[in-house]
Every structure is written in C-alpha cells, then in structure tokens.
Design a protein around this motif. Sequence first.
Motif, PDB file in Angstrom:
ATOM      1  N   GLU A 186       0.917  -0.961  -0.289  1.00 22.36           N
ATOM      2  CA  GLU A 186      -0.417  -0.198  -0.342  1.00 22.36           C
ATOM      3  C   GLU A 186       0.934   1.359  -0.161  1.00 22.36           C
ATOM      4  OE1 GLU A 186      -2.874   0.315  -0.498  1.00 22.36           O
ATOM      5  OE2 GLU A 186      -3.479  -2.183  -0.455  1.00 22.36           O
ATOM      6  N   GLN A 187       2.333   1.093   0.469  1.00 23.77           N
ATOM      7  CA  GLN A 187       3.075   2.667   0.774  1.00 23.77           C
ATOM      8  C   GLN A 187       3.290   2.558  -0.423  1.00 23.77           C
ATOM      9  OE1 GLN A 187       6.265   2.092   3.487  1.00 23.77           O
ATOM     10  NE2 GLN A 187       7.081   4.119   2.740  1.00 23.77           N
ATOM     11  N   LEU A 188       3.848   1.709  -0.842  1.00 24.85           N
ATOM     12  CA  LEU A 188       4.402   2.034  -2.302  1.00 24.85           C
ATOM     13  C   LEU A 188       3.519   2.306  -3.314  1.00 24.85           C
ATOM     14  CD1 LEU A 188       6.364  -1.952  -3.131  1.00 24.85           C
ATOM     15  CD2 LEU A 188       7.328   0.811  -2.245  1.00 24.85           C
ATOM     16  N   HIS A 189       2.245   1.839  -3.275  1.00 22.81           N
ATOM     17  CA  HIS A 189       0.942   1.818  -4.041  1.00 22.81           C
ATOM     18  C   HIS A 189       0.555   3.880  -4.085  1.00 22.81           C
ATOM     19  CE1 HIS A 189      -0.744  -1.715  -5.230  1.00 22.81           C
ATOM     20  NE2 HIS A 189       0.412  -1.945  -5.381  1.00 22.81           N
ATOM     21  N   ALA A 190       0.736   4.346  -2.672  1.00 19.25           N
ATOM     22  CA  ALA A 190       0.541   4.901  -2.178  1.00 19.25           C
ATOM     23  C   ALA A 190       1.777   6.308  -2.651  1.00 19.25           C
ATOM     24  CB  ALA A 190       0.734   5.397  -0.569  1.00 19.25           C
ATOM     25  N   GLU A 191       2.958   5.671  -2.914  1.00 13.53           N
ATOM     26  CA  GLU A 191       4.384   6.784  -3.920  1.00 13.53           C
ATOM     27  C   GLU A 191       3.925   6.557  -4.583  1.00 13.53           C
ATOM     28  OE1 GLU A 191       6.638   8.104  -2.051  1.00 13.53           O
ATOM     29  OE2 GLU A 191       5.974   7.176  -0.199  1.00 13.53           O
ATOM     30  N   ALA A 192       3.324   5.077  -5.518  1.00 11.71           N
ATOM     31  CA  ALA A 192       2.811   5.143  -7.121  1.00 11.71           C
ATOM     32  C   ALA A 192       2.245   6.551  -7.745  1.00 11.71           C
ATOM     33  CB  ALA A 192       2.352   4.010  -7.330  1.00 11.71           C
ATOM     34  N   ASP A 193       1.549   6.268  -6.378  1.00  9.29           N
ATOM     35  CA  ASP A 193       0.155   7.551  -6.545  1.00  9.29           C
ATOM     36  C   ASP A 193       0.565   9.264  -6.437  1.00  9.29           C
ATOM     37  OD1 ASP A 193      -1.211   5.632  -7.318  1.00  9.29           O
ATOM     38  OD2 ASP A 193      -2.537   5.732  -5.517  1.00  9.29           O
ATOM     39  N   ARG A 194       1.770   8.752  -5.503  1.00  9.61           N
ATOM     40  CA  ARG A 194       2.020  10.428  -5.217  1.00  9.61           C
ATOM     41  C   ARG A 194       2.692  10.893  -6.389  1.00  9.61           C
ATOM     42  NH1 ARG A 194       6.370  11.927  -3.002  1.00  9.61           N
ATOM     43  NH2 ARG A 194       7.414  10.300  -2.736  1.00  9.61           N
ATOM     44  N   ALA A 195       3.383   9.818  -6.787  1.00 13.81           N
ATOM     45  CA  ALA A 195       4.355  10.140  -8.096  1.00 13.81           C
ATOM     46  C   ALA A 195       3.660  10.373  -9.354  1.00 13.81           C
ATOM     47  CB  ALA A 195       5.347   9.276  -8.407  1.00 13.81           C
ATOM     48  N   VAL A 196       2.334   9.701  -9.287  1.00 17.27           N
ATOM     49  CA  VAL A 196       1.293   9.987 -10.762  1.00 17.27           C
ATOM     50  C   VAL A 196       1.079  11.682 -10.451  1.00 17.27           C
ATOM     51  CG1 VAL A 196      -0.767   9.400 -11.914  1.00 17.27           C
ATOM     52  CG2 VAL A 196       1.321   7.738 -11.030  1.00 17.27           C
ATOM     53  N   TYR A 197       0.196  11.842  -9.233  1.00 13.40           N
ATOM     54  CA  TYR A 197      -0.107  13.502  -8.901  1.00 13.40           C
ATOM     55  C   TYR A 197       1.024  14.487  -9.234  1.00 13.40           C
ATOM     56  CZ  TYR A 197      -3.830  10.294  -6.924  1.00 13.40           C
ATOM     57  OH  TYR A 197      -4.416   9.447  -6.503  1.00 13.40           O
ATOM     58  N   GLU A 198       2.156  13.952  -9.102  1.00 14.11           N
ATOM     59  CA  GLU A 198       3.258  15.663  -8.833  1.00 14.11           C
ATOM     60  C   GLU A 198       3.951  15.033 -10.560  1.00 14.11           C
ATOM     61  OE1 GLU A 198       6.290  13.985  -6.493  1.00 14.11           O
ATOM     62  OE2 GLU A 198       5.264  14.417  -5.001  1.00 14.11           O
ATOM     63  N   ARG A 199       4.134  14.164 -11.363  1.00 16.83           N
ATOM     64  CA  ARG A 199       3.825  14.551 -12.127  1.00 16.83           C
ATOM     65  C   ARG A 199       2.604  15.282 -13.159  1.00 16.83           C
ATOM     66  NH1 ARG A 199       5.167   9.653 -12.980  1.00 16.83           N
ATOM     67  NH2 ARG A 199       3.495   8.403 -13.315  1.00 16.83           N
ATOM     68  N   ALA A 201       0.810  16.754 -11.907  1.00 22.43           N
ATOM     69  CA  ALA A 201       0.999  18.863 -11.448  1.00 22.43           C
ATOM     70  C   ALA A 201       2.188  19.324 -12.205  1.00 22.43           C
ATOM     71  CB  ALA A 201       0.869  18.553  -9.747  1.00 22.43           C
ATOM     72  N   VAL A 202       2.814  18.663 -12.368  1.00 21.55           N
ATOM     73  CA  VAL A 202       3.870  18.617 -12.744  1.00 21.55           C
ATOM     74  C   VAL A 202       3.287  18.956 -14.667  1.00 21.55           C
ATOM     75  CG1 VAL A 202       6.399  19.185 -14.370  1.00 21.55           C
ATOM     76  CG2 VAL A 202       5.977  17.970 -11.360  1.00 21.55           C
ATOM     77  N   ALA A 203       2.926  18.382 -15.455  1.00 18.39           N
ATOM     78  CA  ALA A 203       2.246  18.410 -16.891  1.00 18.39           C
ATOM     79  C   ALA A 203       1.472  20.173 -16.335  1.00 18.39           C
ATOM     80  CB  ALA A 203       1.487  17.142 -16.689  1.00 18.39           C
ATOM     81  N   VAL A 204       0.921  20.036 -15.191  1.00 16.46           N
ATOM     82  CA  VAL A 204      -0.448  20.758 -15.516  1.00 16.46           C
ATOM     83  C   VAL A 204       0.087  22.279 -15.268  1.00 16.46           C
ATOM     84  CG1 VAL A 204      -2.120  21.747 -14.005  1.00 16.46           C
ATOM     85  CG2 VAL A 204      -2.432  20.086 -14.761  1.00 16.46           C
ATOM     86  N   GLU A 205       1.844  22.643 -14.768  1.00 23.15           N
ATOM     87  CA  GLU A 205       2.118  23.655 -14.145  1.00 23.15           C
ATOM     88  C   GLU A 205       2.581  23.844 -15.501  1.00 23.15           C
ATOM     89  OE1 GLU A 205       3.014  27.071 -12.300  1.00 23.15           O
ATOM     90  OE2 GLU A 205       1.355  25.768 -11.704  1.00 23.15           O
TER      91      GLU A 205
END
Length: 353
Positions: A186-199, A201-205
């Motif tokens: 679950e932590q890895l999934h959360a990290e993956a989701d966070r990475a996706v969200y950050e990516r 967010a960076v794309a939106v920015e």
Amino acid sequence: MASIKNYPWISHFLGSPTGYVVHLQKGSVRHEGVGQAFWYRPAVSVLSEVPVDDQELPTLFHAITRDHQDVSIQANVTYRFVDPVAVSSRLDFGLQPAGAGPATGRDQVATIIGQLCQSHAIDQIATTTLAEALERAVSQLRTVLTDALRSDARLLSTGIEILGVQVLAVRPESDVERALQTPVREQLHAEADRAVYERRAVAVERERTISENEMASQIELATRREHLVAQEGANARRAAEEKAAAGLIDAHASAERQGISADAEANQIRLLGEASAAREAATMEVYQDVDHATLLGLALREAAGSLPNIGNLTITPDLLSGALAGLLREPVGGTALADAGRVAAGTTGNAGK
C-alpha cells in the motif's frame, strides 16, 4: 565416474579423477586412491568409491518463532569428504554389481547434515519474533549453522568437512507473508500515486506556463497589431492631408492660371474692341463729310463684294431716274462723278457676269 569391465572370474576397474576408490579383499585394503586402475576378483573383493569433489546439499525445513509463527528456512551446505577411508567404513559408498540397488551414502550424509541444520535453526528461531527473524535471521543462522556443523563430532569423526553454509531465505506462511506485504504494498502504491499526482501537477503547471506564454504572445501580437493599425491610419490620414493640400495647391494654381488667362483674354478683347471702336470712329469721322451719293456708292461697292454672282440685273426706269436725280443734285465735281461711274461700271460688270 568409474567404469568396470567384467570378464569370466575377473574384472577390471578404471577409476575417475573425482572418485576415491577403496579396494578391500578379505578385509584388507589392496588398492586405494584417485584414478586407480586394477584387476580384481569380484567374488572376494569389495569396492567403495567416495567422491572427493565439493558436494552441494540444499535443505529446506520449518521452525517456530517466539510469537508462534511458522517460518520456512532454505539453506545450502557445501561439504567435502576429507577422509575417504573413514567415510567408506562408516557410510555406504560401495560399488554394487549390476542389478543391485544404489549406494545410500549420499542419502545418509544428507540426513545427518539436514537434521543438524534443522536442530540448530529451530533453537535459534525460537528465541526471536517473526519480525526479528525476517529482519536478521539470515545472517544469524548462517553464523550459527556454520559454527555448529564445523564443530560437530560426528561429522569430524566421519571425515566430512563443512566448507560453508548459505541461508538463502527465511519466509513465513503465505497468508502471513501477504499480510506483511500489504502495508508495504500500500505504501508503494501510495508512493506511485503520489508520483503520478506530482507528475500530473508538473504537467499541469507546464501546460499553464505554456498557456500563459501563448496568451502573453497573443497579447503582444495584438498590441503590435494595434500599433500597426494606428500607424497605418496615421499614415493614411497624413497621405490624405498631403493629397488634399496638393489638390488645393493645384486648384489654386489652376484658378490663378484661369484668372490670368481670363484677364489676358479680356484685355485682348478690350484692346480689340477699343481698336475696332477707334477704327469705326475714324471711319465715321471720314464719312461725316461725304455726301449721300458717295456713301451710297461705297455701300454698293461693299455689298457687291459680298453678294453672290448675279446672272441678270433689271434696272427699272424709276430706279435709274431716282439715281440720276440724286446725282444731279450733287455738286458738280469730278470725284463724285468718277465714283458714280465706277459704281455703275462695277455693277454693270457684275451684272454681265
């Protein structure tokens, strides 16, 4: 692997480079060593071949932790037979005749080493919890098993040397393992989701930055276009003003030229009129002193010049008598008679024509 060729009442043995052969005949050793070749009588001989190369023994067993959790331990033991004669005397490595069962020496060694490993591992695992076993049991078991096997009296007396022990894995039961993996997963999934969200967010920015740049470029282009339109309007207005000024100048010049022409023409007409009036006045002054008959003759002469050709001219007695009477009333003078004669002659000539 050794090869044996059988002949009537006798056989020939040819050893291998990794097999230590011990030939016993009537209880005494006749041949021993690696790579031996000799003849022997099967009826009174016993052959044992002990491998002298390194042997690998994989083993798998279970143990219970202090918190009553079952774990499986996978290990690999590397050993070697350092005293083949002692091994052949205590374990079954005999070369069996064709059709007989295989030697059980390797199985006996596997049983001995496996039991020793399991016994010492169970004792070690029983003092740790599941979390400690999964975290540190591999290195601890490797040290414990290596020391225990190398110092075991039975293995030493049998002629077995332990070269090394490798603990490959310590794993709990499958359902427990899945439960333990769940938080990490679950932590890895959360990290993956966070990475996706950050990516994202960076794309939106980046997209926002690109949009802002495009908007700024459009605003800059619109501003430049506005300046261009204003400049073009000013240029067109200036050109129209210049054109109107030039037209006004042309109109003024044309009007001045027309005025000058009109003045010149008026002056010319006036001068011509004055000259004509002066001529008429001079003529009239001349005609003031001339008698009526002379004027009539001059008029006839002038008219004769502009009249068309006359084919026939009829002069009535009344006209002739009136003319003669007028002539006779004039003072006698050569000039009047000569003019009357010329008029008559001219009229007659024209009539003749």
